[in-house]
Design a protein around this motif. Structure first.
Motif, PDB file in Angstrom:
ATOM      1  N   ASP A 108       0.801  -1.143  -0.088  1.00  0.00           N
ATOM      2  CA  ASP A 108       0.564   0.003   0.065  1.00  0.00           C
ATOM      3  C   ASP A 108       1.473   1.257   0.085  1.00  0.00           C
ATOM      4  OD1 ASP A 108      -2.907  -1.008  -0.028  1.00  0.00           O
ATOM      5  OD2 ASP A 108      -2.314  -0.875   2.432  1.00  0.00           O
ATOM      6  N   PHE A 109      -0.315   2.494  -0.104  1.00  0.00           N
ATOM      7  CA  PHE A 109       1.100   3.352   0.052  1.00  0.00           C
ATOM      8  C   PHE A 109      -0.091   4.415   0.022  1.00  0.00           C
ATOM      9  CE2 PHE A 109       0.035   3.678  -4.734  1.00  0.00           C
ATOM     10  CZ  PHE A 109      -0.361   4.413  -4.911  1.00  0.00           C
ATOM     11  N   TRP A 110      -0.132   5.591   0.767  1.00  0.00           N
ATOM     12  CA  TRP A 110      -0.355   6.744   1.594  1.00  0.00           C
ATOM     13  C   TRP A 110      -1.512   6.689   2.571  1.00  0.00           C
ATOM     14  CZ3 TRP A 110      -2.318   8.553  -4.140  1.00  0.00           C
ATOM     15  CH2 TRP A 110      -1.249   8.919  -4.637  1.00  0.00           C
ATOM     16  N   ARG A 111      -2.480   5.360   2.264  1.00  0.00           N
ATOM     17  CA  ARG A 111      -2.994   4.589   3.032  1.00  0.00           C
ATOM     18  C   ARG A 111      -2.772   3.211   3.349  1.00  0.00           C
ATOM     19  NH1 ARG A 111      -5.623   9.055   5.501  1.00  0.00           N
ATOM     20  NH2 ARG A 111      -6.031  10.976   4.248  1.00  0.00           N
ATOM     21  N   VAL A 112      -3.186   3.111   4.676  1.00  0.00           N
ATOM     22  CA  VAL A 112      -3.166   1.548   4.581  1.00  0.00           C
ATOM     23  C   VAL A 112      -4.923   0.824   5.005  1.00  0.00           C
ATOM     24  CG1 VAL A 112      -2.364  -0.462   6.525  1.00  0.00           C
ATOM     25  CG2 VAL A 112      -0.445   1.559   6.121  1.00  0.00           C
ATOM     26  N   ASP A 113      -5.107  -0.016   4.215  1.00  0.00           N
ATOM     27  CA  ASP A 113      -6.541  -0.693   4.890  1.00  0.00           C
ATOM     28  C   ASP A 113      -6.356  -1.414   5.634  1.00  0.00           C
ATOM     29  OD1 ASP A 113      -8.811  -2.972   3.959  1.00  0.00           O
ATOM     30  OD2 ASP A 113      -8.918  -0.868   2.922  1.00  0.00           O
ATOM     31  N   GLU A 114      -6.798  -1.707   6.633  1.00  0.00           N
ATOM     32  CA  GLU A 114      -6.496  -2.529   7.628  1.00  0.00           C
ATOM     33  C   GLU A 114      -7.202  -4.470   6.835  1.00  0.00           C
ATOM     34  OE1 GLU A 114      -7.900  -3.467  12.665  1.00  0.00           O
ATOM     35  OE2 GLU A 114      -7.549  -1.780  11.809  1.00  0.00           O
ATOM     36  N   GLY A 115      -8.507  -4.100   6.586  1.00  0.00           N
ATOM     37  CA  GLY A 115      -8.758  -5.389   6.249  1.00  0.00           C
ATOM     38  C   GLY A 115      -8.041  -5.765   4.821  1.00  0.00           C
ATOM     39  N   ARG A 116      -7.570  -5.564   3.627  1.00  0.00           N
ATOM     40  CA  ARG A 116      -6.389  -5.132   2.849  1.00  0.00           C
ATOM     41  C   ARG A 116      -5.363  -6.236   3.265  1.00  0.00           C
ATOM     42  NH1 ARG A 116      -3.495  -3.676  -0.647  1.00  0.00           N
ATOM     43  NH2 ARG A 116      -3.244  -3.396  -2.228  1.00  0.00           N
ATOM     44  N   LEU A 117      -4.556  -5.506   4.589  1.00  0.00           N
ATOM     45  CA  LEU A 117      -3.694  -5.640   5.397  1.00  0.00           C
ATOM     46  C   LEU A 117      -3.677  -7.087   6.160  1.00  0.00           C
ATOM     47  CD1 LEU A 117      -0.261  -5.696   5.796  1.00  0.00           C
ATOM     48  CD2 LEU A 117      -1.632  -4.093   8.489  1.00  0.00           C
ATOM     49  N   ARG A 118      -4.398  -7.380   6.164  1.00  0.00           N
ATOM     50  CA  ARG A 118      -4.682  -8.816   7.015  1.00  0.00           C
ATOM     51  C   ARG A 118      -4.971  -9.838   6.306  1.00  0.00           C
ATOM     52  NH1 ARG A 118      -6.406  -8.696  12.689  1.00  0.00           N
ATOM     53  NH2 ARG A 118      -7.473  -6.087  13.634  1.00  0.00           N
ATOM     54  N   ALA A 119      -5.886 -10.031   5.134  1.00  0.00           N
ATOM     55  CA  ALA A 119      -6.341 -10.672   3.852  1.00  0.00           C
ATOM     56  C   ALA A 119      -4.440 -11.250   3.450  1.00  0.00           C
ATOM     57  CB  ALA A 119      -7.142 -10.179   2.771  1.00  0.00           C
ATOM     58  N   ALA A 120      -3.653  -9.493   3.769  1.00  0.00           N
ATOM     59  CA  ALA A 120      -2.576 -10.144   2.917  1.00  0.00           C
ATOM     60  C   ALA A 120      -1.430 -11.339   3.825  1.00  0.00           C
ATOM     61  CB  ALA A 120      -1.540  -8.894   2.683  1.00  0.00           C
ATOM     62  N   LEU A 121      -2.059 -10.789   5.111  1.00  0.00           N
ATOM     63  CA  LEU A 121      -1.140 -11.742   6.353  1.00  0.00           C
ATOM     64  C   LEU A 121      -1.221 -12.537   6.091  1.00  0.00           C
ATOM     65  CD1 LEU A 121      -0.630  -8.754   8.932  1.00  0.00           C
ATOM     66  CD2 LEU A 121       1.646  -9.509   7.166  1.00  0.00           C
ATOM     67  N   ALA A 122      -2.809 -13.100   5.978  1.00  0.00           N
ATOM     68  CA  ALA A 122      -3.630 -14.792   6.195  1.00  0.00           C
ATOM     69  C   ALA A 122      -3.031 -15.322   4.877  1.00  0.00           C
ATOM     70  CB  ALA A 122      -5.029 -14.222   5.919  1.00  0.00           C
ATOM     71  N   ARG A 123      -2.425 -15.006   4.195  1.00  0.00           N
ATOM     72  CA  ARG A 123      -1.634 -15.975   2.595  1.00  0.00           C
ATOM     73  C   ARG A 123      -0.514 -16.856   3.155  1.00  0.00           C
ATOM     74  NH1 ARG A 123      -2.097 -11.123  -1.101  1.00  0.00           N
ATOM     75  NH2 ARG A 123      -4.273 -10.415  -1.066  1.00  0.00           N
TER      76      ARG A 123
END
Length: 82
Positions: A67-82
């Motif tokens: 991400d850049f500028w803003r961190v989308d919490e849901g998107r970050l969680r999804a990336a870490l679940a992989r």
């Protein structure tokens, strides 16, 4: 891959309110999931400044820009679940 096998890197700079917001989201998600994270101050590296100045804060997951500028919490969680 388990969440704790990932690593988050935040590129930012002092005095950046978007960096403060990103730090809060990353800190919360990392703590909940047990994921290590680090912050890099782009003002300490000419290379980092040239690469990230227009995009900070920049979030990387496992060394890949996420991400850049803003961190989308849901998107970050999804990336870490992989």
């Amino acid at each position: 891959m388990a969440p704790q096998d990932h690593r988050i890197t935040l590129y930012g700079k002092p005095g950046c309110h978007l960096c403060d917001d990103a730090r809060a989201v990353i800190g919360r998600v990392a703590a909940e999931l047990g994921v290590p994270w680090e912050e890099r101050d782009i003002t300490l590296s000419e290379e980092d400044q040239a690469k990230y100045w227009e995009m900070i804060p920049v979030t990387l997951v496992d060394g890949v820009q996420h991400d850049f500028w803003r961190v989308d919490e849901g998107r970050l969680r999804a990336a870490l679940a992989r």
